[in-house]
Structures are given as C-alpha cells and as structure tokens.
Design an enzyme around this catalytic site. Structure first.
Site, short mmCIF file in Angstrom:
data_model
loop_
_atom_site.label_atom_id
_atom_site.label_comp_id
_atom_site.label_asym_id
_atom_site.label_seq_id
_atom_site.Cartn_x
_atom_site.Cartn_y
_atom_site.Cartn_z
N ASP A 1 25.99 55.85 62.25
CA ASP A 1 26.91 55.39 61.32
C ASP A 1 28.35 55.45 62.35
O ASP A 1 28.61 56.13 63.21
CB ASP A 1 27.17 56.33 60.35
C1 GLC Z 1 30.78 53.15 57.24
C2 GLC Z 1 29.26 53.29 56.21
C3 GLC Z 1 28.27 52.19 56.81
C4 GLC Z 1 29.03 51.18 57.34
C5 GLC Z 1 29.79 51.47 58.61
C6 GLC Z 1 30.49 50.35 59.15
O1 GLC Z 1 31.15 54.45 57.44
O2 GLC Z 1 28.81 54.59 56.14
O3 GLC Z 1 27.21 52.17 55.73
O4 GLC Z 1 27.81 50.28 57.81
O5 GLC Z 1 30.54 52.44 58.46
O6 GLC Z 1 31.41 49.84 58.06
#
Ligand code: GLC
Length: 682
Positions: free
Chosen positions: A244
């Site tokens: 993430d």
């Molecule tokens: C965010 C979310 C994830 C998302 C990523 C990119 O923190 O937790 O679900 O795809 O970052 O935006």
C-alpha cells in the site's frame, strides 16, 4: 540468375517474441537485467508508474485506483464510469454481475492506457463503523469469495491486472497504518483469508496489495505467514505483491519484505531505494535469488498485461460507454435492498399519484468524487432526486414538501466524507448525522406515506423511527446511475432483489467487535503501539448474532421483494454421506405472485455436535433465480466435505467431524423456510 539479396534480419529477442512461452520470456528478460535495473523495478517512479528501462524496452507499468471505477487522481483527471461501490455490488448476490463489472472496469483502465486496477477490496466487515466498508463486500467469507473470483476473472479477461486489497486484516481505519490486528488462526482461515485465497486460487489474481497494518505482530508487508507461507507457499501465487502507498515506511528491516516476497514499493523508493537494497544485498540480508523471485513476478504480470506486445493485439479499451453505464445501473438496481414495506406501500403506482415529495440531505447529493482514494469523477451522476424527477416527468409533480403529497421520499444517510464512510477514519457511532432522526420523525408525522431511503456504506441506527416509518430502502453508494435505479425500484419497473451482505444491528454494542475497547478500536500501548484484538474470533457478523441469540434490526441476507416466494420439497442426498461424498441439497422455489421477481435462495449449514465452538449456521451456498409469475424452479446445491469443515488449529488443517449436520434453506439468515439434517459418516 540475379543473386537474391538475403535481407539480414536481426533475430527477435526471445522476451520480445509473443509466440514464446510466458515463462521463457520472463526468464529471458530477467537474465538480461543488470542488478541496478532489478533494483529500479522494486519501487515506483512516481505515484502510479514503475520505472522504465529503455535499454531493454521495458515501459512503465501503470496502475490506477480504485475499486469501483478509474479514479481521476491516478489517471490524469479522467472522467470514468462510477460503478456502485463494493457493498452495493455485494448486495446483488450476483456473481455474473461481478464478472460484467470486472470486464467493464478493465476496459476503462485499458482506455486510459494503464495496466492494473488497484482493487477490488475484500476486507471483511468486522465493525459497522469501518470507514472503508463501503469499498468492501461483506461480513461473510463465502459470499466474499464467490463475488471476488468473477470480478477478478472479468478484469483479467481484458489483460488488465486486478490488485486485490488490502492483504490482510485491514478491517478498521483507526490507526490504519500501524495498528496490530491480533487474529486467531481459525478466524484467519475461516473468516479473513478465504476471499484472498479464492482470488488467487480460483481467480488467478495477478496482484495483491499488502496492507498497512500489522497482523499478529508483523507488518502485513513483511509477514512471513501472509506473504511467504500462505501466499507463495500454500496458495502457489505467481503474481506480485505491491505495498500500500507508503506501507514500507514503518518497516525497520526492509530485507524482511524482500525475503517474504514484497515485489514493489509504492509510490516511490523509500525502503527499497537503490543504495539500501545494495547495502542489504552486500551484507547478505537477502540473496539475489530472493530479489530475482520478486522481480520476475512483476515481469510476469508485465507480460500478462501485454506490456511488450503490439497494442493492436490487446483487448480494446472503452470508457463512459452506454454499455458500462448499463452495467452500473444493473448493479445499482439489483443492489438496492428493500428493508421494510408495510402495507405494500411500495411500489408506488404512478397512475395513482399526482404529486410526490422528494427531500432530505442526500436527495440531490453527488457522491462519486468522495470516499478517499476510491473516488471517481463520472461524466454525470443521477441523484435520487434527478432519477425520480425523470421518472415522474410531466405526469407527476415533484416537490420537497411532504405534507399533502401522495408520498414522501426522504433520502438520508451518510455523506461519504471523513468520518462518515470514507478512507482514513471510522465512524464514531452508528447514528445518522445530527438532525436526521428528527427529520425522519417530522416527515412521517407530516405524511404517513413516507419512504426512507438510506444512502450509506454501513448499517445505521434506526431505532428512534423504524417502527414509525412504513417503508425503508437501502441504496448504498449506488454509482452514477443510482438515481435511475432507485426510481425504477420505487415505481416498480424493477422488482427489488437485493439482500444484505452485512448484519444491520439494532445498536452498536450488539456487534461482536464492540465487546470492549480492546476489541475495537484497540489500545494504543506505549511500547507495542495500537493493538486491536479480534477476540470474537470466528463469530463475526451473523455468526455472533445467531450464537448469542441477539435480534438484529435486519439480518444478514435480508431483502424484501414485491412478490412472494414459496419454498418446498427440501431433499438431502445421501442422508449419510461419507468422506468423499458430495451432498446434494435441493429445494423447489415458486413465485406465488403476479409479478416477475428474483430471489436469492440461501443455504446455511450448522454443525451442532462439533468438538469446537461453531456458529449455529454458516452460509455455504446461494443461488439468485429470476422467476416469472406463478412459476417454479428447482435449485440443487452440491456441498463437499470442505463445506462441513472448520480449521483445526492443532494440526493446521481443515477438519470435518462425523455427526449430525443441520441444513437451513431460506430467504435470509433469519428467514429460514426449510430445515433438514444429514449424518456425516466418514
Ligand atoms: C491508499 C489506499 C489504497 C490505494 C492507495 C493508492 O492509501 O489504502 O487502497 O489504492 O493508497 O491511492
């Protein structure tokens, strides 16, 4: 005779030859990479792209949010189809529709020139306060798995990678980037992992996103158990894991992530920066073969999405098409749940109406660009008010004054902003926002024919008014066509078939996660950091309500129709199944009314003689059938020993114990129409 000039053609490099076997191409390309280039492929160039390697013709691998449509922030501001969110799609209980959704969303990803969609999300609804529950599907592992597999297959049928998230146990937003979810082995295998396992083993998911949080003491992105033992080991995953965004920031020893198989740090190199990687390699903290294994997984998916292939040979993209908007509308129509309908107030008969009131804070609220990273910016969004106005046309007057109207449609719910169904924060209570309870009471006092429409991604507290309101509909975040879908249901053009994919409690503290602050949101320990204990273990959602005999406001699987269905002739064969026998459970369902309708027939199994605590019933099958008036269909469920099993933590394997099993078939987890038993005799 003139000598033929032999055109000198340089042989095509093996990895560039689409006729070559996939693994040959992967290994050929891997073998050509320098160490530096391998390091480059371990982290993003920027938020949505990996680094190019021009020397070898490796283009940037591009990924975009989110789980219910291509997000503007990760696609250069593109307008895209805003599909209903995960919980609305789950409320359809329609796996085929999940596949159609996957295909349509992937076509939009292809159209914006990207290769991977960061979704769908399959984290279990553990608490009704979960800020991102709207993005996720359900509280039940069986339904979760049955809906994610077709969605992944649909996405990847377009040679776009699905990135199933957030692996794993990311069930709250409170302290989301470092809370430690303490989860028992049974609950892991029986509740929290099944959808991820199905996405990999049945959906062949090409990517998973490692969650921010910790699980049993390790960050998900460095977890030996999650990434190595289970994902690469038992599940034989051959795709790649992406962190993430910023999830590695909290990890002190990033060699752990390399060694367990975290292939790609996003958005950019922090712990996977070249110097750090070189130092760790030099110091023997990880081997080049571990590095190679991570890199080849990303390369493999690059080939699978056609990064090296002639774009004209790839599935075509398309965006904002009427077909995609039709898919969005169908999900919304099938996702709307008719919770209550006293005196058959619904459907509204247009021929009997002269004026309709439409009011409330969510009547005309657009919700696409809300919720956090899952936002979508659609070319249009039909609000409930717009949909109802379009339906009424010039025939029926639409006002916002309840008193004196033939019916009052009051649209309330959450606003999908921080703390009210959005990423980054959980709700503080199940209550509706300030003033809405009073508004509901005032409206129904002014007009007894009041229909309350809830717009939310979670259950809300209805206790103050539920007994005073004749009709209640949950429409979730129903996407850009939500208003049309709602109008079609309210006015009877669509017979509602949605079923709750989560329990709606009467009060928050009936919910299993809310036994104490330890179980939610957890304790922020000065040494250990925030720790949340999943002490309810496998008793999540209806499993808890059934085991404790707690009456929910509306049970898991609940949803009314404008027609009635009769269930009869339950047959279970064989009556004494052995170890390897499949068990056939059949039932006949009849539409006993004059209106066509769809019913979700649900099969639950209970193991009353188990040697370990087990829920009274667990969903083990469902079938959504559409029946013309006064017709009947026979449904046959086939279940296996695996469906009878629990995860035996002593031996680390699934186990089905001999003895009596209960069979429940019904229209919800609490509306059981037929019951039977069989004797499992392995
Ligand atoms: C965010 C979310 C994830 C998302 C990523 C990119 O923190 O937790 O679900 O795809 O970052 O935006």
């Amino acid at each position: 005779m003139a000598k033929k000039s032999i055109k000198q053609t340089t042989p095509i490099l093996r990895y560039l030859d689409p006729s070559q076997d996939l693994e040959e191409r992967v290994q050929d390309l891997l073998g050509r990479l320098t160490l530096d280039e391998k390091f480059d492929l371990c982290s993003g160039r920027d938020s949505w792209y990996t680094k190019e390697i021009p020397r070898l013709g490796i283009k940037s691998f591009a990924m975009t949010d989110g789980p219910h449509g291509v997000a503007p922030h990760s696609s250069g501001g593109k307008e895209c189809t805003y599909f209903p969110t995960g919980i609305c799609r789950a409320a359809t209980w329609n796996p085929d529709l999940s596949k159609d959704f996957g295909v349509a969303m992937a076509q939009e990803v292809r159209d914006v020139g990207y290769h991977m969609i960061l979704g769908p999300g399959v984290n279990i609804h553990r608490t009704p306060l979960g800020g991102r529950n709207f993005e996720y599907q359900t509280e039940d592992p069986h339904l979760n798995a049955k809906l994610i597999v077709p969605a992944v297959r649909g996405i990847q049928s377009q040679r776009i990678a699905a990135c199933v998230k957030h692996y794993a146990c990311n069930n709250q937003e409170m302290w989301r980037t470092w809370v430690d979810s303490i989860v028992g082995e049974r609950a892991m295998h029986e509740i929290y992992l099944p959808a991820f396992e199905a996405a990999v083993n049945e959906g062949d998911a090409w990517s998973l996103m490692g969650a921010y949080n910790r699980v049993n003491g390790s960050f998900a992105c460095e977890s030996v158990k999650l990434l190595s033992t289970l994902l690469k080991g038992e599940w034989n995953f051959h795709g790649f894991v992406v962190s993430d965004w910023g999830a590695l920031n909290f990890i002190d020893n990033p060699e752990n992530s390399v060694n367990v198989g975290l292939s790609l740090e996003m958005p950019t190199a922090n712990k996977y920066n070249k110097k750090l990687l070189q130092d760790m390699l030099t110091e023997g903290k990880f081997s080049e073969s571990a590095l190679n294994n991570n890199v080849e997984r990303l390369l493999r998916v690059m080939f699978l999405v056609g990064l090296f292939d002639d774009p004209t040979t790839l599935p075509k993209g398309s965006r904002n098409t009427r077909e995609h908007q039709a898919v969005a509308r169908q999900i919304a129509e099938e996702g709307v749940v008719l919770l209550k309908n006293d005196h058959n107030l619904l459907p509204l008969e247009t021929s009997l109406l002269k004026n309709v009131a439409v009011l409330g804070p969510n009547a005309d609220r657009k919700l696409g660009p809300a919720g956090g990273s899952s936002e979508v910016r659609p070319p249009y969004e039909v609000t409930p008010l717009a949909g109802i106005k379009a339906k009424c046309g010039s025939k029926i007057k639409v006002s916002d004054v309840a008193s004196g109207a033939d019916a009052a449609i009051l649209v309330v719910g959450l606003n999908h902003d921080a703390g009210l169904d959005a990423e980054g924060a959980d709700r503080k209570t199940m209550d509706l926002p300030q003033g809405q309870d009073d508004l509901i009471l005032k409206t129904v006092a002014a007009n007894p024919k009041t229909i309350v429409v809830l717009v939310s991604g979670n259950p809300v507290n209805m206790e103050e008014w539920i007994d005073k309101v004749p009709a209640v509909v949950e429409m979730w975040y129903a996407g850009m066509e939500g208003g049309n879908a709602l109008a079609n249901v309210l006015f009877g053009d669509v017979n509602p078939s949605g079923k709750l994919p989560v329990t709606f409690p009467k009060k928050l503290f009936d919910s299993p996660a809310h036994a104490s602050v330890t179980t939610y949101p957890g304790i922020d320990d000065e040494d250990l950091g925030p720790v949340v204990r999943y002490d309810e273990d496998i008793f999540v959602g209806y499993r808890h309500f059934d085991a404790k005999g707690i009456e929910p406001r509306f049970p898991f699987g609940h949803g009314l129709s404008y027609t009635t269905f009769e269930y009869k002739n339950l047959e279970i064969t064989p009556e004494k199944p052995g170890r390897d026998d499949n068990i056939s459970i059949s039932v006949e369902v009849t539409n006993t009314d004059e209106r066509a309708g769809a019913e979700v027939v649900q099969l639950y199994i209970g193991d009353p003689e188990a040697s370990v605590p087990r829920p009274p019933k667990e969903l083990k099958g469902f079938a959504k059938i559409t029946l013309p008036p006064n017709t009947q269909q026979k449904i046959v469920f086939v279940i296996t020993t695996q469906d009878l099993s629990f995860f035996n933590v002593e031996v680390g394997k699934w186990k089905a114990e001999p003895g009596k099993f209960n069979v429940f078939v019904g229209s919800s987890s609490r509306d059981i129409r037929l019951q039977g038993t069989f004797e499992y005799s392995p």
